[in-house]
Design a protein around this motif. Structure first.
Motif, PDB file in Angstrom:
ATOM      1  N   HIS A 104       0.847  -1.185   0.000  1.00  0.00           N
ATOM      2  CA  HIS A 104       0.000   0.000   0.000  1.00  0.00           C
ATOM      3  C   HIS A 104       0.884   1.235   0.000  1.00  0.00           C
ATOM      4  O   HIS A 104       1.988   1.234   0.572  1.00  0.00           O
ATOM      5  CB  HIS A 104      -0.938   0.019   1.217  1.00  0.00           C
ATOM      6  CG  HIS A 104      -2.056   0.999   1.100  1.00  0.00           C
ATOM      7  ND1 HIS A 104      -1.979   2.283   1.571  1.00  0.00           N
ATOM      8  CD2 HIS A 104      -3.293   0.886   0.532  1.00  0.00           C
ATOM      9  CE1 HIS A 104      -3.120   2.915   1.325  1.00  0.00           C
ATOM     10  NE2 HIS A 104      -3.932   2.084   0.695  1.00  0.00           N
ATOM     11  N   GLU A 105       0.396   2.289  -0.607  1.00  0.00           N
ATOM     12  CA  GLU A 105       1.203   3.517  -0.713  1.00  0.00           C
ATOM     13  C   GLU A 105       1.459   4.143   0.648  1.00  0.00           C
ATOM     14  O   GLU A 105       2.383   4.952   0.796  1.00  0.00           O
ATOM     15  CB  GLU A 105       0.518   4.511  -1.656  1.00  0.00           C
ATOM     16  CG  GLU A 105      -0.804   5.068  -1.180  1.00  0.00           C
ATOM     17  CD  GLU A 105      -0.622   6.301  -0.300  1.00  0.00           C
ATOM     18  OE1 GLU A 105       0.444   6.930  -0.395  1.00  0.00           O
ATOM     19  OE2 GLU A 105      -1.538   6.606   0.480  1.00  0.00           O
ATOM     20  N   THR A 106       0.673   3.780   1.666  1.00  0.00           N
ATOM     21  CA  THR A 106       0.910   4.306   3.014  1.00  0.00           C
ATOM     22  C   THR A 106       2.331   4.015   3.458  1.00  0.00           C
ATOM     23  O   THR A 106       3.025   4.883   4.009  1.00  0.00           O
ATOM     24  CB  THR A 106      -0.085   3.688   4.012  1.00  0.00           C
ATOM     25  OG1 THR A 106      -1.412   4.116   3.683  1.00  0.00           O
ATOM     26  CG2 THR A 106       0.234   4.114   5.438  1.00  0.00           C
ATOM     27  N   TYR A 107       2.777   2.797   3.233  1.00  0.00           N
ATOM     28  CA  TYR A 107       4.132   2.418   3.646  1.00  0.00           C
ATOM     29  C   TYR A 107       5.175   3.020   2.713  1.00  0.00           C
ATOM     30  O   TYR A 107       6.198   3.561   3.168  1.00  0.00           O
ATOM     31  CB  TYR A 107       4.257   0.899   3.667  1.00  0.00           C
ATOM     32  CG  TYR A 107       3.355   0.233   4.680  1.00  0.00           C
ATOM     33  CD1 TYR A 107       3.491   0.493   6.033  1.00  0.00           C
ATOM     34  CD2 TYR A 107       2.362  -0.649   4.271  1.00  0.00           C
ATOM     35  CE1 TYR A 107       2.660  -0.110   6.967  1.00  0.00           C
ATOM     36  CE2 TYR A 107       1.525  -1.269   5.198  1.00  0.00           C
ATOM     37  CZ  TYR A 107       1.679  -0.993   6.545  1.00  0.00           C
ATOM     38  OH  TYR A 107       0.854  -1.582   7.458  1.00  0.00           O
ATOM     39  N   ALA A 108       4.945   2.927   1.407  1.00  0.00           N
ATOM     40  CA  ALA A 108       5.928   3.447   0.459  1.00  0.00           C
ATOM     41  C   ALA A 108       6.166   4.936   0.635  1.00  0.00           C
ATOM     42  O   ALA A 108       7.277   5.436   0.452  1.00  0.00           O
ATOM     43  CB  ALA A 108       5.467   3.145  -0.961  1.00  0.00           C
ATOM     44  N   ALA A 109       5.101   5.668   1.015  1.00  0.00           N
ATOM     45  CA  ALA A 109       5.208   7.123   1.126  1.00  0.00           C
ATOM     46  C   ALA A 109       5.685   7.584   2.495  1.00  0.00           C
ATOM     47  O   ALA A 109       6.263   8.668   2.617  1.00  0.00           O
ATOM     48  CB  ALA A 109       3.852   7.765   0.805  1.00  0.00           C
TER      49      ALA A 109
END
Length: 821
Positions: free
Chosen positions: A550-555
């Motif tokens: 999920h982009e939550t972790y990547a960001a």
């Protein structure tokens, strides 16, 4: 013997004539002992709790069998061993919460418990027989019941919604734990058919070969004397406490040293008279040693009592820190332990002996005519400055050598200790050099006297100024580290805790039900499972956590270093992200592979990222959520986080609680998680801040004691200047100015020393103790504050002696000339 007693009586009469010196000596020794024994009491209390918790299973010399990779194992292994004739008793441990407090839930089988076990009374007492019948029983110590605010007979419901059997007090129960039947524990923890350990009967010994034949490679043997994970993890915490306690003792020791030195100076005429009357050197030494013993017993005893109260006041914060950082349950009731009492008396005796030894040896070495002169031993002080400068140089060289090999916590503290000692020893040398320079540049006779007399005064104030320097440097060093850690920790939390809601379901089935409900809620943008499990690598406990793509972790998930495609690799490959402290502990780096023990076989994964994990002493691995479920069938399956629109957080939490009730073991929002983490951080450094403050107070007392006891001796230097026309008020002002300049010099030297200490704590001690390295922060405003504190400390310490000088009667000053000094 009679001669020794009369000599002792003569020596003790000195203290009756100089009560202020006696008070500073007793107070200094008592304070030094109190700070040391208080820290030792805290350490002893914590270690007693660890031992008590470990003895539940290893008491009586019993072996334990646990899962090779840590965590839980199947109950069928217990059955296999029993059928093979190996007498073992099953146990299950887990964490639970009641009344917003954590506790350790222990499940045992009373019928098979070894007789040597700490919990053996469960087989014998009348109440204990009810553990298997009717509604059953839960057992806890009186202290645990008080901590959890529970009464005997009460039935409490855990946050998972399970109601425990009625509570019964049993002192054999470990601190912070509730003991129940193993079947009850399996239901309460939602661990059906799972165990955490097997306790081997004391009459049976299991070897690795026999265990391997029966259970394969699923279990390993834990010997009774094997150090527990908790003890190993907390060693750094307790070593830090001990180091600060020793530093506080050292600062208090300076008071004692100064008081003894000045007392011997004042008693030199008495010593000369006693020797002239025929008292042999051995008799004089014997009397002085008896005097030291009396001081050790009186001041040391008072210090131990004060240390007990200091420890009792700090114990709640220490217990909260240990629970928050390590999950350790420490009894909140401070016990009296003979070991730290004896340690306190030993330190008091050693401190008194070292402090008195120097003055005694100087006295006995001086010629008889020199003994009659009250300032005699300080006339030799300038010769000692050269030796002191050489010793300071050696200490600084030792600090550099220790730094070159500073890969352990002990070496890190050695770097700091040698640096502190070296700079402290340089302080009197530097001040004397500056005063000599000032004297050479001064043109007015009074100014020349001001600098020359300052060089004379350094002899009596050097120890107090060194104590002030150490206290100020420690304040800057530790304060800078703590404030830098606070800023780093806060920024890290803001990046790490991005999800708006965090919750734990009561069971995996409940978790799936809640997940299905959340998928159709439009205000919930993402459902992020955070399943977790445990394993062991290189005999260290490791937590493995899954992360859904999920982009939550990547960001937002902070990384120290990573591959460019780290998040893709984590999703598509056998990849892992490793915490900074675990990477250091295992000696691995980015791009290398590690073997992760799983229930079936080792899983080889490549490291694609290293992340900071401040505040977590255990190692942690982050893997893809799907691979966690694939390799670890025992993953928790109950921990989740939700991304929710900011304005809908409270409504979603209320809806979840109303709809699912007891199916949700715990639910908190982002702000609450940050508050809990920040509270743990603040309480962790409460003890450090308290010792910092106490050390600074002790240094002020040291300076006050030195100035007070010097005030009479300095009349011989001040009286001639007064006699040639300088007023007492002006002399007092010059005296105050000189003391403020000395303190300013100590503060100026404390700033670079404190910055070095901050660097050493950040770059060496923290890395060796916890495995993470913090960025270095500097706080100029703190330096100005410490400089002001130094001047204020000197001002407060000098008020009484300077006022006494200003009010000195002319007759008192004239006595200097009448006494043929």
């Amino acid at each position: 013997m009679r001669q020794t007693l009369w000599t002792l009586a003569a020596l003790l009469s000195h203290w009756r004539r100089h009560p202020a010196n006696l008070a500073t000596l007793v107070v200094g020794l008592a304070i030094a002992t109190a700070l040391w024994s208080g820290v030792q009491a805290l350490n002893a209390q914590a270690r007693r709790s660890y031992d008590s918790a470990a003895a539940v299973f290893t008491g009586g010399g019993t072996q334990n069998l646990v899962a090779v990779r840590g965590g839980l194992f199947a109950q069928e292994l217990f059955v296999k061993l029993r059928r093979a004739g190996v007498k073992v008793s099953p146990a299950l441990e887990g964490a639970a919460r009641v009344n917003e407090k954590n506790f350790r839930l222990i499940g045992v089988e009373p019928l098979t418990l070894p007789m040597a076990s700490t919990l053996a009374p469960l087989r014998e007492t009348k109440e204990a027989t009810n553990i298997l019948s009717g509604e059953g029983r839960s057992f806890a110590s009186h202290q645990t019941l008080r901590d959890l605010r529970l009464d005997e007979g009460a039935r409490v419901t855990t946050e998972r919604g399970f109601t425990l059997p009625p509570l019964v007090a049993m002192e054999e129960a470990p601190p912070g734990a509730i003991v129940v039947d193993i079947g009850v524990a399996q239901k309460a923890l939602d661990r059906p058919q799972r165990l955490s350990r097997l306790i081997v009967d004391g009459e049976t010994r299991v070897d690795a070969a026999k265990l391997g034949e029966i259970a394969g490679d699923a279990l390993r043997i834990v010997e009774p004397d094997e150090e527990s994970d908790l003890s190993r993890l907390t060693d750094s915490f307790h070593l830090n406490l001990t180091a600060f306690g020793l530093l506080a003792f050292l600062v208090g020791f300076f008071i004692v040293n100064a008081s003894f030195g000045l007392a011997y100076e004042q008693r030199l005429p008495m010593v000369r008279t006693l020797r002239a009357l025929g008292v042999p050197a051995r008799g004089l030494i014997a009397a002085m040693l008896i005097e030291l013993l009396v001081f050790t017993l009186l001041a040391g005893g008072a210090g131990l009592i004060c240390g007990y109260f200091i420890a009792a006041a700090l114990l709640p914060d220490v217990a909260a820190s240990l629970e928050g950082l390590y999950g350790a349950q420490v009894s909140g009731r401070l016990a009296l332990d003979a070991r730290w009492w004896l340690s306190g008396f030993a330190m008091a005796g050693a401190g008194a002996t070292l402090a008195a030894g120097s003055g005694l040896s100087k006295t006995l070495r001086l010629p008889v005519l020199s003994v009659a002169r009250p300032i005699a031993w300080r006339e030799a002080h300038h010769r000692y400055l050269r030796r002191q400068g050489a010793l300071a140089t050696l200490s600084l060289i030792a600090a550099v050598l220790a730094w070159r090999s500073a890969d352990t916590l002990e070496a890190g503290f050695a770097v700091i200790a040698f640096a502190l000692l070296g700079v402290a020893l340089l302080l009197p040398v530097a001040l004397a050099a500056l005063l000599r320079l000032g004297e050479s540049l001064a043109r007015h006779p009074l100014a020349r006297w001001f600098f020359a007399d300052g060089r004379q005064e350094i002899a009596g104030l050097s120890l107090a100024l060194m104590a002030l320097l150490l206290a100020l440097a420690t304040n800057i060093g530790v304060g800078g580290m703590v404030e830098g850690f606070r800023r780093t920790f806060t920024a890290w939390l803001d990046e790490r805790l991005v999800a708006e809601i965090y919750y734990e379901a009561a069971t995996p089935a409940d978790a799936h039900e809640i997940e299905d409900w959340a998928r159709v809620r439009p205000e919930i943008a993402a459902i992020l499972p955070v399943w977790r499990t445990k394993t062991r690598i290189a005999d260290w406990p490791i937590e493995v956590m899954g992360m859904a793509p999920h982009e939550t972790y990547a960001a937002h998930f902070p990384l120290i270093e990573s591959r460019q495609d780290a998040w893709r690799a984590l999703r598509d490959e056998d990849a892992v992200m490793i915490s900074e402290q675990l990477a250091r502990r295992l000696g691995v780096s980015l791009g290398e592979t590690i073997d992760i023990p799983t229930p079936n076989e080792n899983w080889r994964a490549r490291i694609v990222g290293v992340f900071p994990d401040y505040g977590n002493p255990k190692g942690q691995l982050r893997v893809d959520h799907a691979r966690l479920a694939q390799h670890f069938s025992d993953a928790s399956g109950v921990h989740y986080s939700l991304r929710v629109a900011p304005g809908k957080i409270a409504a979603v939490m209320e809806d979840m609680q109303a709809r699912f009730g007891a199916k949700i073991a715990r639910i908190v929002d982002n702000a609450e998680v940050k508050k809990i983490s920040t509270d743990i951080f603040e309480r962790t450094f409460t003890v450090t801040a308290a010792l910092n403050t106490l050390t600074l107070i002790v240094s002020a007392i040291a300076l006050f004691a030195s100035l007070l006891t010097l005030s009479n001796l300095r009349l011989a230097q001040i009286a001639p200047v007064w006699a040639v026309g300088v007023t007492r008020r002006r002399l007092a002002a010059l005296e105050l100015l000189r003391i403020l300049l000395f303190s300013a010099g100590a503060a100026a030297l404390a700033i670079p020393l404190g910055l070095f200490m901050t660097w050493a704590l950040v770059a060496i001690v923290n890395v060796a103790a916890f495995g993470w390295r913090l960025p270095m922060h500097v706080f100029p405003a703190q330096w100005a504050q410490v400089f002001a504190v130094a001047l204020l400390t000197a001002l407060l310490a000098a008020i009484a002696p300077v006022a006494r000088l200003a009010r000195s009667a002319p007759a008192e000053l004239l006595k200097v000339f009448a006494n043929e000094r």
